[in-house]
Design a protein around this motif. Sequence first.
Motif, PDB file in Angstrom:
ATOM      1  N   TRP A   3      -5.296 -12.361  17.655  1.00  0.00           N
ATOM      2  CA  TRP A   3      -5.315 -13.817  17.480  1.00  0.00           C
ATOM      3  C   TRP A   3      -5.534 -14.166  16.014  1.00  0.00           C
ATOM      4  CZ3 TRP A   3      -9.561 -16.780  15.878  1.00  0.00           C
ATOM      5  CH2 TRP A   3      -9.357 -18.163  15.906  1.00  0.00           C
ATOM      6  N   VAL A  32      -5.744 -22.117  21.810  1.00  0.00           N
ATOM      7  CA  VAL A  32      -5.482 -20.962  22.669  1.00  0.00           C
ATOM      8  C   VAL A  32      -6.738 -20.106  22.807  1.00  0.00           C
ATOM      9  CG1 VAL A  32      -4.222 -18.765  22.804  1.00  0.00           C
ATOM     10  CG2 VAL A  32      -2.994 -20.874  22.305  1.00  0.00           C
ATOM     11  N   THR A  80      -9.720 -22.147  24.511  1.00  0.00           N
ATOM     12  CA  THR A  80      -9.526 -22.299  25.954  1.00  0.00           C
ATOM     13  C   THR A  80      -9.735 -20.969  26.670  1.00  0.00           C
ATOM     14  OG1 THR A  80      -7.957 -24.081  25.564  1.00  0.00           O
ATOM     15  CG2 THR A  80      -7.938 -23.073  27.746  1.00  0.00           C
ATOM     16  N   GLY A  81      -9.147 -19.919  26.126  1.00  0.00           N
ATOM     17  CA  GLY A  81      -9.282 -18.599  26.746  1.00  0.00           C
ATOM     18  C   GLY A  81     -10.729 -18.138  26.822  1.00  0.00           C
ATOM     19  N   THR A  82     -11.457 -18.260  25.719  1.00  0.00           N
ATOM     20  CA  THR A  82     -12.857 -17.811  25.728  1.00  0.00           C
ATOM     21  C   THR A  82     -13.732 -18.697  26.610  1.00  0.00           C
ATOM     22  OG1 THR A  82     -13.289 -19.028  23.675  1.00  0.00           O
ATOM     23  CG2 THR A  82     -12.756 -16.676  23.472  1.00  0.00           C
TER      24      THR A  82
END
Length: 145
Positions: free
Chosen positions: A40, A56, A59-61
Motif C-alpha cells: 500500500w 482503501v 477502510t480495510g484496517t
Amino acid sequence: MVQKKKSRLGELLEKFSRLATQATGTSAAFILALTIIVVWGITGPLFHFSDTWQLVINTGTTIVTFLMVFLIQRSQNKDALAIHLKLNEIVAALEGASNRLIDVEDLTEEEIKLLHDHYQKLVGMAKKDMKLTTSHSVEEAQALI
C-alpha cells in the motif's frame, strides 16, 4: 455431564472462530499484514497519494480491527471460562480450601472486595505469627471485624 445442544450455525461459527484465531496468531499472518501495508505504501506515488488511496487502507484496517475485537473477545471468554473451571476443580479438590471461592467470578464487585479484605486480614495475621506455616481461616479474619 449435561451439554447444551448447539445449533448448526453455532457449530460453524465456533469452528470458524477457532480457525481464524489460530490463523491470525501466526507469524505468517503478521508477515501478510506487513506486506499489505508495504505494498500500500509503495503504491502511494502511483495513485498520487489520493484520498481514495488513503481510504482503501483506512477502510480495510477498520473492518479488520472491528472483526478482530469480537474474535479476540470470544477467544478470551472461552479461555477465561476454562481457567475458572480448572481453578474451581482445584479449590473443590483441596482439603481445607475455602469452597466459597468456587465461581467467585460470579460475585458482585462489592462481594469480591469484601472477600479481598478478609484475605488481606489473613495476610496480616500470618505476618504476625512466628511460625509461617500456621494457617488461619476467613472466619478468624471476620471475627476481627
